[in-house]
Design a protein around this motif. Structure first.
Motif, PDB file in Angstrom:
ATOM      1  N   PRO A  97       0.793  -1.230   0.000  1.00 38.02           N
ATOM      2  CA  PRO A  97       0.000   0.000   0.000  1.00 38.02           C
ATOM      3  C   PRO A  97       0.822   1.273   0.000  1.00 38.02           C
ATOM      4  CG  PRO A  97      -0.942  -1.579   1.523  1.00 38.02           C
ATOM      5  CD  PRO A  97       0.390  -2.131   1.097  1.00 38.02           C
ATOM      6  N   THR A 101       0.676   3.053  -3.765  1.00 37.34           N
ATOM      7  CA  THR A 101      -0.132   4.274  -3.593  1.00 37.34           C
ATOM      8  C   THR A 101       0.670   5.516  -3.916  1.00 37.34           C
ATOM      9  OG1 THR A 101      -1.497   3.197  -1.906  1.00 37.34           O
ATOM     10  CG2 THR A 101      -1.567   5.597  -1.998  1.00 37.34           C
ATOM     11  N   ASP A 104       0.770   5.839  -7.533  1.00 39.10           N
ATOM     12  CA  ASP A 104      -0.532   6.300  -8.024  1.00 39.10           C
ATOM     13  C   ASP A 104      -0.664   7.812  -7.883  1.00 39.10           C
ATOM     14  OD1 ASP A 104      -3.571   5.404  -8.616  1.00 39.10           O
ATOM     15  OD2 ASP A 104      -3.582   6.951  -7.056  1.00 39.10           O
ATOM     16  N   LEU A 226      -3.687  -1.083  -2.740  1.00 41.38           N
ATOM     17  CA  LEU A 226      -3.685   0.327  -3.139  1.00 41.38           C
ATOM     18  C   LEU A 226      -4.699   1.075  -2.295  1.00 41.38           C
ATOM     19  CD1 LEU A 226      -2.794   2.534  -5.268  1.00 41.38           C
ATOM     20  CD2 LEU A 226      -4.830   1.865  -6.557  1.00 41.38           C
TER      21      LEU A 226
END
Length: 314
Positions: A97, A101, A104, A226
């Motif tokens: 994560p 992330t 992202d 995510l």
């Protein structure tokens, strides 16, 4: 041959800090059977804090001199990871994560397609997270579970910790060692991915309960691999500041504005960046948010913004 002995890719990043919403990727690496691919960004003009440099040994000056434009790098990383996943390679990411992330958010920040978008909207996966698997396989083992700890526990050599390539290789080696030791985890990669979603959510719930013994408002995100981008619903940093100045806590603000507690806290963090230590109600609200003052010091609360938000009824 079991799938875990076949083709897998491993990904790792080194960053300016630990906040996926605001920090930046400094370097990254991808390990595949074809070799090692490494990236260094110019951090888009952002300063690398000394604390981060002390961990990964990359300074602002080094990144600016030797790094490529951050936009170009993050788009390339997303493209390469998408190609690996589309080819059927499970992606090994320690503490997924965080790395997935922050990638992202970097893609969004630079206006390039995210990894999810490059996968045509399909969920990212299959992902293999050594941290999640270790917690599930050896739930009650005491002590920290950082990559260095897992490497030592499983007898994996990690001689250059916090270099992206070394960490990615160590994560891959740890994952394979866990599969060797715990055959029950050798499910098809897609099924293992689904198991990890549940294992992570269960761990997050337990960790949240532990944290709430000290702070009843603590929230631990249950999403894996995510963390979805926060939805602010038109609420601004000033809305959160005014709520804090009126004595509301983050859960109350979240209910008032129909946002998550995490979004409320992120907006407060944004306020620190935008406003600093300004005087008046803002300073009071910032101090309350940091836990430096009790909420009842706000004897002259600021009005709510525009009166357009109504409390949410549960």
């Amino acid at each position: 041959m079991s799938w875990h002995l076949g083709r897998m890719a491993a990904f790792d990043t080194e960053t300016t800090g630990t906040d996926v919403e605001t920090d930046r990727i400094v370097s990254a690496a991808l390990i595949t059977p074809a070799g090692v691919r490494e990236w260094l960004t110019d951090v888009d003009g952002v300063e690398i804090p000394a604390e981060a440099t002390s961990v990964h040994h990359m300074s602002t000056e080094h990144a600016r001199e030797h790094g490529r434009p951050a936009k170009e790098v993050v788009e390339e990383i997303a493209e390469v990871l998408a190609a690996e996943l589309n080819a059927g390679s499970p992606l090994v990411v320690m503490n997924a994560p965080f790395d997935l992330t922050i990638l992202d958010r970097e893609c969004t920040r630079h206006g390039v397609p995210t990894l999810t978008e490059k996968l045509d909207g399909k969920p990212i996966g299959p992902v293999v997270d050594p941290l999640v698997m270790d917690r599930a396989a050896d739930k009650y083992r005491k002590g920290p579970r950082k990559l260095e700890n897992l490497a030592a526990h499983y007898g994996i050599e990690l001689t250059n910790a916090h270099a992206a390539a070394a960490d990615a290789q160590a994560a891959l080696d740890v994952a394979r060692r866990i599969f060797d030791m715990y055959p029950q985890l050798r499910a098809p990669a897609e099924l293992l991915h689904r198991w990890q979603i549940g294992w992570f959510a269960t761990w997050a719930e337990g960790f949240e309960q532990y944290l709430r013994k000290k702070d009843p408002t603590e929230v631990v995100d249950r999403n894996w691999p995510l963390i979805p981008a926060p939805a602010f619903g038109g609420v601004t940093s000033n809305d959160v500041l005014r709520g804090l100045a009126q004595g509301l806590d983050h859960p109350q603000i979240a209910e008032l504005f129909d946002i998550t507690v995490r979004a409320s806290r992120l907006l407060l963090r944004r306020a620190f960046d935008e406003l600093g230590a300004q005087s008046g109600p803002h300073a009071i609200a910032l101090a309350i948010g940091l836990g430096q003052l009790p909420a009842d010091v706000a004897t002259n609360p600021a009005p709510q913004s525009g009166g357009q938000h109504e409390p949410v009824r549960q």
